[in-house]
Design an enzyme around this catalytic site. Sequence first.
Site, PDB file in Angstrom:
ATOM      1  N   ASN A 211      30.385  30.260  47.703  1.00 37.19           N
ATOM      2  CA  ASN A 211      29.215  30.654  47.386  1.00 37.19           C
ATOM      3  C   ASN A 211      28.345  29.915  46.364  1.00 37.19           C
ATOM      4  O   ASN A 211      29.066  28.896  45.719  1.00 37.19           O
ATOM      5  CB  ASN A 211      29.136  32.239  47.188  1.00 37.19           C
ATOM      6  CG  ASN A 211      30.131  32.385  45.882  1.00 37.19           C
ATOM      7  OD1 ASN A 211      29.622  31.849  44.720  1.00 37.19           O
ATOM      8  ND2 ASN A 211      30.915  33.114  46.182  1.00 37.19           N
ATOM      9  N   ASP A 280      34.250  37.714  49.360  1.00 33.55           N
ATOM     10  CA  ASP A 280      34.792  39.017  50.157  1.00 33.55           C
ATOM     11  C   ASP A 280      35.889  39.102  51.247  1.00 33.55           C
ATOM     12  O   ASP A 280      36.666  39.533  51.355  1.00 33.55           O
ATOM     13  CB  ASP A 280      33.625  39.760  50.689  1.00 33.55           C
ATOM     14  CG  ASP A 280      32.746  40.602  49.562  1.00 33.55           C
ATOM     15  OD1 ASP A 280      33.416  40.712  48.444  1.00 33.55           O
ATOM     16  OD2 ASP A 280      31.404  40.360  49.515  1.00 33.55           O
ATOM     17  N   ASP A 307      39.728  43.487  45.984  1.00 32.32           N
ATOM     18  CA  ASP A 307      38.831  43.465  45.094  1.00 32.32           C
ATOM     19  C   ASP A 307      39.347  43.873  43.934  1.00 32.32           C
ATOM     20  O   ASP A 307      40.052  44.750  43.503  1.00 32.32           O
ATOM     21  CB  ASP A 307      37.918  45.077  45.625  1.00 32.32           C
ATOM     22  CG  ASP A 307      36.704  45.124  44.781  1.00 32.32           C
ATOM     23  OD1 ASP A 307      36.635  44.705  43.511  1.00 32.32           O
ATOM     24  OD2 ASP A 307      35.713  45.631  45.248  1.00 32.32           O
ATOM     25  N   ILE A 308      39.252  42.631  43.208  1.00 27.05           N
ATOM     26  CA  ILE A 308      39.922  42.520  41.820  1.00 27.05           C
ATOM     27  C   ILE A 308      39.422  43.615  40.891  1.00 27.05           C
ATOM     28  O   ILE A 308      40.229  44.040  40.144  1.00 27.05           O
ATOM     29  CB  ILE A 308      39.581  41.177  41.450  1.00 27.05           C
ATOM     30  CG1 ILE A 308      40.222  40.105  42.457  1.00 27.05           C
ATOM     31  CG2 ILE A 308      40.408  40.983  40.003  1.00 27.05           C
ATOM     32  CD1 ILE A 308      39.607  38.394  42.031  1.00 27.05           C
ATOM     33  N   PHE A 324      29.392  42.624  37.730  1.00 27.76           N
ATOM     34  CA  PHE A 324      28.309  42.160  37.938  1.00 27.76           C
ATOM     35  C   PHE A 324      27.765  42.481  39.202  1.00 27.76           C
ATOM     36  O   PHE A 324      28.620  42.487  40.202  1.00 27.76           O
ATOM     37  CB  PHE A 324      28.088  40.542  37.665  1.00 27.76           C
ATOM     38  CG  PHE A 324      28.073  40.247  36.361  1.00 27.76           C
ATOM     39  CD1 PHE A 324      26.766  39.852  35.993  1.00 27.76           C
ATOM     40  CD2 PHE A 324      28.907  40.292  35.254  1.00 27.76           C
ATOM     41  CE1 PHE A 324      26.601  39.311  34.654  1.00 27.76           C
ATOM     42  CE2 PHE A 324      28.392  39.795  33.824  1.00 27.76           C
ATOM     43  CZ  PHE A 324      27.360  39.666  33.610  1.00 27.76           C
ATOM     44  N   LYS A 338      27.894  50.565  43.272  1.00 21.11           N
ATOM     45  CA  LYS A 338      29.102  49.835  43.052  1.00 21.11           C
ATOM     46  C   LYS A 338      29.703  50.394  41.785  1.00 21.11           C
ATOM     47  O   LYS A 338      31.028  50.353  41.498  1.00 21.11           O
ATOM     48  CB  LYS A 338      28.693  48.345  42.664  1.00 21.11           C
ATOM     49  CG  LYS A 338      28.665  47.617  43.843  1.00 21.11           C
ATOM     50  CD  LYS A 338      28.291  46.088  43.583  1.00 21.11           C
ATOM     51  CE  LYS A 338      27.619  45.512  44.756  1.00 21.11           C
ATOM     52  NZ  LYS A 338      26.955  44.562  45.153  1.00 21.11           N
TER      53      LYS A 338
END
Length: 399
Positions: A211, A280, A307-308, A324, A338
Site C-alpha cells: 500500500n 489485511d 490483526d496485530i 490509526f 475500530k
Amino acid sequence: MKSNNTSPQNILLGVSGGIACYKSCALIRLLKQHHIDVRVVLTEAASHFVTPLTFQALTGHPVHQHLLDADEENAMGHIRLAKWADQLLIAPATSNIIAKFSHGIADDLLSTLYLAADCPISIAPAMNQAMWKKPVCQENIQRLRQQGVTIIGPENGQQACGDTGPGRMAEPEQICQQLLSPANRYLNGKKILISAGPTREAIDPVRYISNRSSGKMGYALAQAAEKAGAEVTLVSGPTHLAPPEQVRLIAVESAEQMANAIIPIASQFDVYIGAAAVADYRPVLVEDRKIKKQGINTSIELTQNPDIIAAVAKLTPRPFVVGFAAETHDLENYARNKLRDKNLDVIAANIVGQSRGGFDSNENALRVFWTDGQQTFAMTDKCHLADQLLQLIATKLNE
Ligand code: C5P
C-alpha cells in the site's frame, strides 16, 4: 548520540547575527543561574551586534569565532567543542544559519559544529516576519525538525524593523524553560513500541501486494517519543526513511513478520502505537519462482493476515494501545467502530485522498477519539503532530 533524558550541564550557545543577539546575554545569565556551563560560538555577523568581550565576561570562557583558528585547530578545536557540549542551542538562529544547517553547508565554525555535534540541538529562530513566512524558510525549518532539531518559537509580535508578525525570538525565560523543564520529557522512563510503514505480501520472488504508506507518521512518532524521554522500539515495514538515532529498529517485510516481531514483546511496553498500514490479506500461495506471463492465473487467492493491534490489546498485561485509521469517508463512525472492535484506548483518524495530508505527505491533520472524548489536531507537519499526539497519550496514561 548523547541522550535527551537528563538536563543539560554543558550548553554550547551559537549566536548568529540578528538584532535579537542582545537577548542572548540575558539567556546566558539565566542558564548560569541554573548552574549550567555555557560556552559561546559567535558568527562573524553576530560579533557586529554584541562584542565577544561581553559574552566572555558573561560566561567566564573565551568566545569561539573562527573555524581555522591556529591556536585551536592543532587540537581540532571544533570537534573538541562539539564533544564537550551535551546540548547545542542556537539563539538567535537567522534564516541564513538555518538554511546552512538544513543543507549541510559547513563554511564557518557554527555551521561546522552543527554537523559535528552528537547531542540534542535546539534553535530559536529570529527574523523578519516576511522572511519567516517564505516557503523556502519553512521548508528548511521542516527539514531540521525531521532531523530531530527542536524549534523554540518564534513568537508573534512587534519586530525591531517595525513590522508585526511571527519571527520574534522566543524570550530567554521561555528558551530556558523549554531546555530545562522536565515537562519536555513527558515520556521519561516510558517504554514505547511503534509499528510503521507498509507491509509487503509476496506473490513470488519479484512481486508483492502493498500500500501507499510511507512510514513518515510512525517514524515521526518514534523520533518525538525519543525526544520526550521514552525508550523506543520501532518495528518497520520497508520504507525509504532513516530511523531516528537512539531508537531500536526491527525491520520486517510482511504482516506475519510484523506480528511475530510485535506480539511476543508487546507486554513489556507501556504504550503500543500501531501506525503501520498492515496489509489485511496475503496470497495463500507464494511461488518460489517468478510467475511467467504465459499461463498466468488471473486471480490470486488471498487469506487474512493476523490483526496485530487487536492481538496486542488482548494481552495481559497489556500496554496502552493506540491505533490509526485512514479513512476516505464517514471518519468518526469507522474510527469509533475500530476503537470498540479492536479494544483500543485511543484511535487517531485521518482522511486520506484529500489534496493535503495523508500517506506520502509531510503533513497531516488528525481527529483523535477515545471512549468518552475526542480532540482534533489541525493540519501541520507530521513531527509537530506526533508531539501533540504523544502529549495527549501521556496525559491519558497518567489519568
Ligand atoms: O482495520 P484497519 O486496518 O483500518 O485498522 C487500522 C489499525 O489497525 C492501525 O493501527 C493498524 O496498524 C492496525 N492493524 C493491525 N493489523 C492488521 C490491520 C490493521 O495491527 N492486520
